[in-house]
Motif scaffolding. Structure first.
Motif, PDB file in Angstrom:
ATOM      1  N   LEU A 163       0.781  -1.332  -0.012  1.00 38.03           N
ATOM      2  CA  LEU A 163      -0.222  -0.115  -0.089  1.00 38.03           C
ATOM      3  C   LEU A 163       0.929   1.376   0.034  1.00 38.03           C
ATOM      4  N   VAL A 164       2.093   1.160   0.514  1.00 38.15           N
ATOM      5  CA  VAL A 164       2.810   2.389   0.836  1.00 38.15           C
ATOM      6  C   VAL A 164       4.166   1.993   0.070  1.00 38.15           C
ATOM      7  N   PRO A 165       4.693   2.451  -1.035  1.00 35.96           N
ATOM      8  CA  PRO A 165       5.536   1.759  -1.810  1.00 35.96           C
ATOM      9  C   PRO A 165       6.944   2.430  -1.485  1.00 35.96           C
ATOM     10  N   VAL A 166       6.674   3.577  -1.012  1.00 41.03           N
ATOM     11  CA  VAL A 166       8.171   4.369  -0.584  1.00 41.03           C
ATOM     12  C   VAL A 166       7.545   5.055   0.948  1.00 41.03           C
ATOM     13  N   LEU A 167       8.716   4.658   1.701  1.00 40.52           N
ATOM     14  CA  LEU A 167       8.893   5.223   3.066  1.00 40.52           C
ATOM     15  C   LEU A 167      10.183   5.971   3.241  1.00 40.52           C
ATOM     16  N   HIS A 168      10.111   7.142   3.533  1.00 39.81           N
ATOM     17  CA  HIS A 168      11.310   7.835   3.700  1.00 39.81           C
ATOM     18  C   HIS A 168      12.064   7.897   5.176  1.00 39.81           C
ATOM     19  N   ARG A 169      11.045   7.907   6.121  1.00 39.24           N
ATOM     20  CA  ARG A 169      11.407   7.932   7.380  1.00 39.24           C
ATOM     21  C   ARG A 169      10.651   7.018   8.547  1.00 39.24           C
ATOM     22  N   ILE A 170      11.357   6.238   9.362  1.00 45.70           N
ATOM     23  CA  ILE A 170      10.642   5.669  10.246  1.00 45.70           C
ATOM     24  C   ILE A 170      10.929   6.282  11.682  1.00 45.70           C
ATOM     25  N   VAL A 171      10.041   6.651  12.251  1.00 50.17           N
ATOM     26  CA  VAL A 171       9.967   7.224  13.851  1.00 50.17           C
ATOM     27  C   VAL A 171       9.368   6.350  14.644  1.00 50.17           C
ATOM     28  N   LEU A 222       7.789  16.222  -0.241  1.00 55.58           N
ATOM     29  CA  LEU A 222       6.660  15.222  -0.384  1.00 55.58           C
ATOM     30  C   LEU A 222       7.510  13.868   0.267  1.00 55.58           C
ATOM     31  N   GLU A 223       7.223  13.889   1.498  1.00 55.73           N
ATOM     32  CA  GLU A 223       7.905  12.541   2.077  1.00 55.73           C
ATOM     33  C   GLU A 223       6.664  11.885   2.827  1.00 55.73           C
ATOM     34  N   THR A 224       6.931  10.398   2.812  1.00 58.58           N
ATOM     35  CA  THR A 224       6.351   9.674   3.814  1.00 58.58           C
ATOM     36  C   THR A 224       6.564   9.236   4.990  1.00 58.58           C
ATOM     37  N   ILE A 225       6.300   9.454   6.224  1.00 63.00           N
ATOM     38  CA  ILE A 225       7.017   9.226   7.205  1.00 63.00           C
ATOM     39  C   ILE A 225       5.900   8.338   8.025  1.00 63.00           C
ATOM     40  N   GLN A 273      11.303  -2.629  18.130  1.00 63.49           N
ATOM     41  CA  GLN A 273      11.112  -3.942  17.405  1.00 63.49           C
ATOM     42  C   GLN A 273      10.381  -3.792  16.218  1.00 63.49           C
ATOM     43  N   THR A 274       9.049  -3.278  16.369  1.00 60.75           N
ATOM     44  CA  THR A 274       8.301  -3.091  15.091  1.00 60.75           C
ATOM     45  C   THR A 274       8.697  -2.309  14.094  1.00 60.75           C
ATOM     46  N   ALA A 275       9.439  -1.268  14.583  1.00 62.70           N
ATOM     47  CA  ALA A 275      10.114  -0.186  13.681  1.00 62.70           C
ATOM     48  C   ALA A 275      11.309  -0.853  12.708  1.00 62.70           C
ATOM     49  N   GLU A 276      11.919  -1.792  13.360  1.00 63.89           N
ATOM     50  CA  GLU A 276      13.120  -2.596  12.579  1.00 63.89           C
ATOM     51  C   GLU A 276      12.472  -3.575  11.653  1.00 63.89           C
ATOM     52  N   VAL A 277      11.407  -4.329  12.089  1.00 64.35           N
ATOM     53  CA  VAL A 277      10.591  -5.196  11.027  1.00 64.35           C
ATOM     54  C   VAL A 277       9.941  -4.212  10.046  1.00 64.35           C
ATOM     55  N   LEU A 278       9.498  -3.312  10.163  1.00 69.93           N
ATOM     56  CA  LEU A 278       9.288  -2.211   9.116  1.00 69.93           C
ATOM     57  C   LEU A 278      10.356  -1.870   8.328  1.00 69.93           C
ATOM     58  N   SER A 279      11.362  -1.360   8.847  1.00 68.56           N
ATOM     59  CA  SER A 279      12.610  -1.233   8.200  1.00 68.56           C
ATOM     60  C   SER A 279      13.108  -2.221   7.058  1.00 68.56           C
ATOM     61  N   GLU A 280      13.014  -3.240   7.893  1.00 68.79           N
ATOM     62  CA  GLU A 280      13.387  -4.375   6.678  1.00 68.79           C
ATOM     63  C   GLU A 280      12.643  -4.340   5.249  1.00 68.79           C
ATOM     64  N   ARG A 281      11.485  -3.976   5.278  1.00 70.40           N
ATOM     65  CA  ARG A 281      10.730  -3.791   4.230  1.00 70.40           C
ATOM     66  C   ARG A 281      10.883  -2.558   3.319  1.00 70.40           C
ATOM     67  N   GLN A 339      14.406  -0.756   2.633  1.00 77.92           N
ATOM     68  CA  GLN A 339      15.933  -0.553   2.807  1.00 77.92           C
ATOM     69  C   GLN A 339      16.561   0.747   2.676  1.00 77.92           C
ATOM     70  N   ASP A 340      15.817   1.714   2.074  1.00 73.74           N
ATOM     71  CA  ASP A 340      16.439   3.189   2.176  1.00 73.74           C
ATOM     72  C   ASP A 340      15.966   3.984   3.363  1.00 73.74           C
ATOM     73  N   SER A 341      15.071   3.468   4.362  1.00 72.69           N
ATOM     74  CA  SER A 341      14.847   4.327   5.033  1.00 72.69           C
ATOM     75  C   SER A 341      15.438   3.847   6.581  1.00 72.69           C
TER      76      SER A 341
END
Length: 169
Positions: A47-55, A104-107, A64-72, A74-76
């Motif tokens: 649903l969200v092809p690009v993610l610029h930042r994970i906070v 134009l970011e997705t956070i 831990q949830t953020a780490e799992v999300l970050s695995e999907r 790789q550029d964030s």
């Protein structure tokens, strides 16, 4: 600007973990919670092809949830924001978003209930309420069109973990 709000996955039982004498901030995801979170993040990725930042909140289960999300994505990379901790300040979260709001970011914001439901409600309506609670592992996507202020977002979608996992299939 789009804001993906993600509640952490299923964590260890609060009372059982408290019996270990460790502080709640260290309470981790369960093995099953990690597995379900991995599958749900696969659905989010569709649903969200690009993610610029994970906070994320500094608490272990959110990290831990953020780490799992970050695995999907790789550029964030993962940033920690104290305001995403339980009882954090919504205004501090909004100020953080405003620093990036004109790009134009997705956070992604990863945290806890009832704070995330209250944050989503406030960002959507400008009201201090909790009419949008998020189950463990749920996510929603909000979009700011112009200004980044409370009450100016649109809800693009809101899905529970089961729906996110089904998207992964």
């Amino acid at each position: 600007m789009q804001v993906l709000i993600v509640r952490h996955g299923m964590a260890e039982d609060r009372d059982m973990f408290a019996a270990t004498g460790q502080p709640d901030e260290l309470r981790p995801l369960t093995k099953k919670g990690q597995e379900k979170t991995k599958k749900a993040t696969m659905g989010i990725r569709k649903l969200v092809p690009v993610l610029h930042r994970i906070v994320a909140s500094p608490l272990v289960r959110a990290q831990q949830t953020a780490e799992v999300l970050s695995e999907r994505y790789q550029d964030s990379h993962i940033e920690t924001l104290e305001a995403l901790s339980p009882d954090g300040d919504k205004q501090d979260i909004l100020s953080y978003l405003q620093t990036y709001g004109y790009h134009l970011e997705t956070i992604a914001l990863v945290g806890h209930e009832p704070d995330l439901g209250e944050l989503a409600t406030w960002l959507l309506s400008g009201e201090q309420n909790d009419w949008m609670p998020l189950k463990k592992g749920s996510a929603c996507l909000l979009e700011f069109n112009d200004e980044v202020e409370a009450g100016t977002t649109n809800l693009l979608w809101y899905l529970i973990p089961k729906q996110l996992r089904q998207l992964a299939d």
